[in-house]
Design a protein around this motif. Structure first.
Motif, PDB file in Angstrom:
ATOM      1  N   LYS A  36       0.833  -1.201   0.000  1.00  7.78           N
ATOM      2  CA  LYS A  36       0.000   0.000   0.000  1.00  7.78           C
ATOM      3  C   LYS A  36       0.867   1.250   0.000  1.00  7.78           C
ATOM      4  N   ASN A  37       0.475   2.219  -0.829  1.00  2.95           N
ATOM      5  CA  ASN A  37       1.159   3.512  -0.957  1.00  2.95           C
ATOM      6  C   ASN A  37       2.586   3.387  -1.500  1.00  2.95           C
ATOM      7  N   ASN A  38       2.895   2.271  -2.149  1.00  2.00           N
ATOM      8  CA  ASN A  38       4.237   2.073  -2.695  1.00  2.00           C
ATOM      9  C   ASN A  38       4.227   1.862  -4.200  1.00  2.00           C
ATOM     10  N   VAL A  39       3.135   2.208  -4.857  1.00  2.00           N
ATOM     11  CA  VAL A  39       3.009   1.940  -6.290  1.00  2.00           C
ATOM     12  C   VAL A  39       3.499   3.120  -7.123  1.00  2.00           C
ATOM     13  N   GLU A  40       3.081   4.324  -6.774  1.00  2.00           N
ATOM     14  CA  GLU A  40       3.304   5.474  -7.656  1.00  2.00           C
ATOM     15  C   GLU A  40       4.777   5.813  -7.825  1.00  2.00           C
ATOM     16  N   SER A  41       5.617   5.448  -6.897  1.00  2.00           N
ATOM     17  CA  SER A  41       7.045   5.740  -7.015  1.00  2.00           C
ATOM     18  C   SER A  41       7.766   4.745  -7.920  1.00  2.00           C
ATOM     19  N   ARG A  42       7.053   3.770  -8.482  1.00  2.00           N
ATOM     20  CA  ARG A  42       7.684   2.744  -9.334  1.00  2.00           C
ATOM     21  C   ARG A  42       7.544   3.040 -10.824  1.00  2.00           C
ATOM     22  N   TYR A  43       6.852   4.120 -11.201  1.00  2.00           N
ATOM     23  CA  TYR A  43       6.573   4.346 -12.617  1.00  2.00           C
ATOM     24  C   TYR A  43       7.805   4.858 -13.342  1.00  2.00           C
ATOM     25  N   MET A  44       8.374   4.032 -14.190  1.00  2.21           N
ATOM     26  CA  MET A  44       9.434   4.484 -15.082  1.00  2.21           C
ATOM     27  C   MET A  44       8.819   5.136 -16.319  1.00  2.21           C
ATOM     28  N   ARG A  45       7.785   4.494 -16.864  1.00  4.05           N
ATOM     29  CA  ARG A  45       7.082   5.030 -18.021  1.00  4.05           C
ATOM     30  C   ARG A  45       5.589   4.689 -17.920  1.00  4.05           C
ATOM     31  N   VAL A  46       4.751   5.652 -18.289  1.00  2.15           N
ATOM     32  CA  VAL A  46       3.309   5.434 -18.416  1.00  2.15           C
ATOM     33  C   VAL A  46       2.893   6.124 -19.714  1.00  2.15           C
ATOM     34  N   TRP A  88       9.517  -0.201 -12.066  1.00  7.38           N
ATOM     35  CA  TRP A  88      10.778  -0.599 -11.435  1.00  7.38           C
ATOM     36  C   TRP A  88      10.494  -1.380 -10.171  1.00  7.38           C
ATOM     37  N   ASP A  89      11.399  -2.312  -9.835  1.00  8.10           N
ATOM     38  CA  ASP A  89      11.294  -3.011  -8.557  1.00  8.10           C
ATOM     39  C   ASP A  89      11.558  -2.068  -7.376  1.00  8.10           C
ATOM     40  N   GLU A  90      12.395  -1.069  -7.594  1.00  8.61           N
ATOM     41  CA  GLU A  90      12.756  -0.132  -6.541  1.00  8.61           C
ATOM     42  C   GLU A  90      12.078   1.217  -6.774  1.00  8.61           C
ATOM     43  N   PRO A  91      11.856   1.994  -5.733  1.00  6.91           N
ATOM     44  CA  PRO A  91      11.249   3.316  -5.901  1.00  6.91           C
ATOM     45  C   PRO A  91      12.174   4.261  -6.661  1.00  6.91           C
ATOM     46  N   ILE A  92      11.582   5.195  -7.388  1.00  5.45           N
ATOM     47  CA  ILE A  92      12.309   6.250  -8.085  1.00  5.45           C
ATOM     48  C   ILE A  92      12.255   7.501  -7.213  1.00  5.45           C
ATOM     49  N   ASP A  93      13.407   8.082  -6.950  1.00  5.56           N
ATOM     50  CA  ASP A  93      13.489   9.190  -5.996  1.00  5.56           C
ATOM     51  C   ASP A  93      13.005  10.512  -6.581  1.00  5.56           C
ATOM     52  N   THR A  94      13.378  10.804  -7.844  1.00  9.11           N
ATOM     53  CA  THR A  94      13.177  12.148  -8.371  1.00  9.11           C
ATOM     54  C   THR A  94      12.597  12.111  -9.778  1.00  9.11           C
ATOM     55  N   TYR A  95      11.540  12.885  -9.984  1.00 10.21           N
ATOM     56  CA  TYR A  95      10.964  13.105 -11.308  1.00 10.21           C
ATOM     57  C   TYR A  95      11.030  14.603 -11.623  1.00 10.21           C
ATOM     58  N   SER A  96      11.360  14.926 -12.871  1.00 10.73           N
ATOM     59  CA  SER A  96      11.118  16.285 -13.342  1.00 10.73           C
ATOM     60  C   SER A  96       9.629  16.403 -13.641  1.00 10.73           C
ATOM     61  N   VAL A  97       9.046  17.564 -13.375  1.00 11.43           N
ATOM     62  CA  VAL A  97       7.630  17.808 -13.650  1.00 11.43           C
ATOM     63  C   VAL A  97       7.551  18.878 -14.733  1.00 11.43           C
ATOM     64  N   LEU A  98       7.056  18.501 -15.912  1.00 13.49           N
ATOM     65  CA  LEU A  98       7.012  19.422 -17.034  1.00 13.49           C
ATOM     66  C   LEU A  98       5.814  20.360 -16.935  1.00 13.49           C
ATOM     67  N   SER A  99       5.992  21.547 -17.476  1.00 13.47           N
ATOM     68  CA  SER A  99       4.902  22.510 -17.600  1.00 13.47           C
ATOM     69  C   SER A  99       4.198  22.287 -18.934  1.00 13.47           C
ATOM     70  N   PRO A 100       2.954  22.743 -19.082  1.00 13.17           N
ATOM     71  CA  PRO A 100       2.252  22.597 -20.367  1.00 13.17           C
ATOM     72  C   PRO A 100       3.080  23.184 -21.512  1.00 13.17           C
ATOM     73  N   GLY A 101       3.274  22.385 -22.549  1.00 12.23           N
ATOM     74  CA  GLY A 101       4.027  22.822 -23.710  1.00 12.23           C
ATOM     75  C   GLY A 101       5.526  22.705 -23.578  1.00 12.23           C
ATOM     76  N   GLN A 102       6.017  22.297 -22.415  1.00 20.86           N
ATOM     77  CA  GLN A 102       7.467  22.227 -22.212  1.00 20.86           C
ATOM     78  C   GLN A 102       8.056  21.020 -22.920  1.00 20.86           C
ATOM     79  N   ALA A 103       9.227  21.201 -23.503  1.00 17.99           N
ATOM     80  CA  ALA A 103       9.957  20.119 -24.142  1.00 17.99           C
ATOM     81  C   ALA A 103      11.110  19.681 -23.247  1.00 17.99           C
TER      82      ALA A 103
END
Length: 360
Positions: free
Chosen positions: A241-251, A333-348
């Motif tokens: 529980k509460n350990n799923v969202e940190s595993r997303y490498m790609r969606v 991923w089997d392990e949690p991902i620590d850091t994601y960049s968060v893009l703004s609308p239209g950002q490349a």
């Protein structure tokens, strides 16, 4: 001297530094009235000139730190190269070793706290549900593993609502102006060559090396409230529980238009080796043929049926029908991902580093 104490099975694991060994102690709660503790040596270093310290357990695999000693006339120097030993606690065998750089004694081997129990006992990931990463590319195991069934009606309703709100085809770059953009020409060229006629929506993505990760605006602005309950339903029994969202490498979503092909290929790169690729069919048409493995065998497709594939094996998909095929694809991923960049609308973003604001 003994180092570390980790609850495992009906006892406790510890390291005996004098004997350079991994030891299983009987349950300390039921020690006999004599005060003695029964123990069993599970693993012992074949090298004598070493010091064993540092222990963690994940998914019934013990990770043991081993530092080499260099006796010299000036005393004892710790070698700059230490090792991590991977020991299978179920089959009682050493699986592998990995060198790590250390300017001294390796004192600890730690893992992220994946759930509330991991600070005091081994982390229990249900590997029976997922393909072990070490077996990816092995054609002797099944290509497809069924994980469960979910209701995808809310996803279809959201896609339809977005098309009406945005007023453009949300599968095109023009319709995705309020989402982010992956500024990676090689990736786009590869998609055009291998997947002609396939359109997509990126929500979370990584570079090939799996060193940088980005969340696209549509993930939070549209899809997360709908997709997260579905992911929790399927993946919480595996990761907790509460350990799923940190595993997303790609969606991402992939839509095959009528006549589209995904040519025969194997996915390559560190991301493919280190992630579990999950498919959730959102719409299925009779004209779709999904073949995989050796010999090429049909993959079972059913709306809402969640399954993992081994994308390191050969596979291909063809849509000879007159309707779209839409799949939701998640790389975990089997392990949690620590850091994601968060893009703004239209950002490349090119994902060659933390994403910074720049034009498309």
């Amino acid at each position: 001297d003994f180092y570390h104490l980790i609850k495992w099975g009906n006892g406790y694991l510890t390291l005996d530094a004098d004997m350079n060994s991994l030891v299983l102690l009987e349950d300390l709660d039921v020690v006999s009235s004599t005060g003695t503790v029964n123990s069993e040596v599970l693993w012992q270093s074949p090298e004598h000139n070493v010091f064993v310290k540092g222990l963690s357990v994940v998914n019934d695999i013990a990770f043991i730190g081993v530092s080499a000693l260099d006796a010299s006339e000036t005393g004892i120097d710790w070698a700059q190269q230490s090792e991590i030993v991977f020991f299978d606690l179920v089959n009682m065998e050493e699986l592998d070793r990995a060198f790590v750089s250390a300017d001294g004694l390796l004192n600890g081997v730690s893992v992220a706290h994946l759930d509330s129990r991991s600070s005091y006992m081994s982390i229990e990931i249900d590997s029976d549900l997922l393909i072990p990463l070490r077996l990816k590319g092995d054609v002797d195991k099944p290509f497809q593993t069924i994980l469960g069934q979910v209701d995808v009606t809310p996803v279809l309703e959201l896609l339809d609502r977005m098309s009406r709100e945005i007023g453009k085809d949300i599968w095109t770059s023009e319709g995705q102006e309020t989402n982010g953009y992956l500024d990676a020409p090689e990736w786009h060229e590869n998609n055009d060559n291998i997947k002609p006629g396939v359109e997509g929506i990126l929500l979370i993505f990584s570079n090939l090396e799996s060193t940088y990760f980005a969340k696209f605006p549509w993930w939070e602005n549209y899809f997360r409230p709908v997709l997260q309950p579905i992911f929790d339903e399927v993946f919480e029994p595996i990761f907790g529980k509460n350990n799923v969202e940190s595993r997303y490498m790609r969606v991402q979503f992939a839509k095959m238009t009528p006549g589209a092909d995904i040519l025969r290929h194997k996915d390559k790169g560190h991301w493919a080796d280190s992630a579990h690729r999950i498919h959730i069919p959102i719409s299925v048409t009779p004209g779709v043929s999904f073949l995989a493995s050796k010999p090429m065998t049909p993959v079972e497709l059913e709306v809402g049926q969640v399954f993992e594939i081994d994308n390191r094996e050969m596979h291909q998909v063809n849509n000879t029908g007159d309707e779209d095929r839409i799949h939701l694809i998640v790389d975990l991923w089997d392990e949690p991902i620590d850091t994601y960049s968060v893009l703004s609308p239209g950002q490349a973003c090119d994902l060659q580093g933390p994403c910074e604001q720049h034009g498309r």
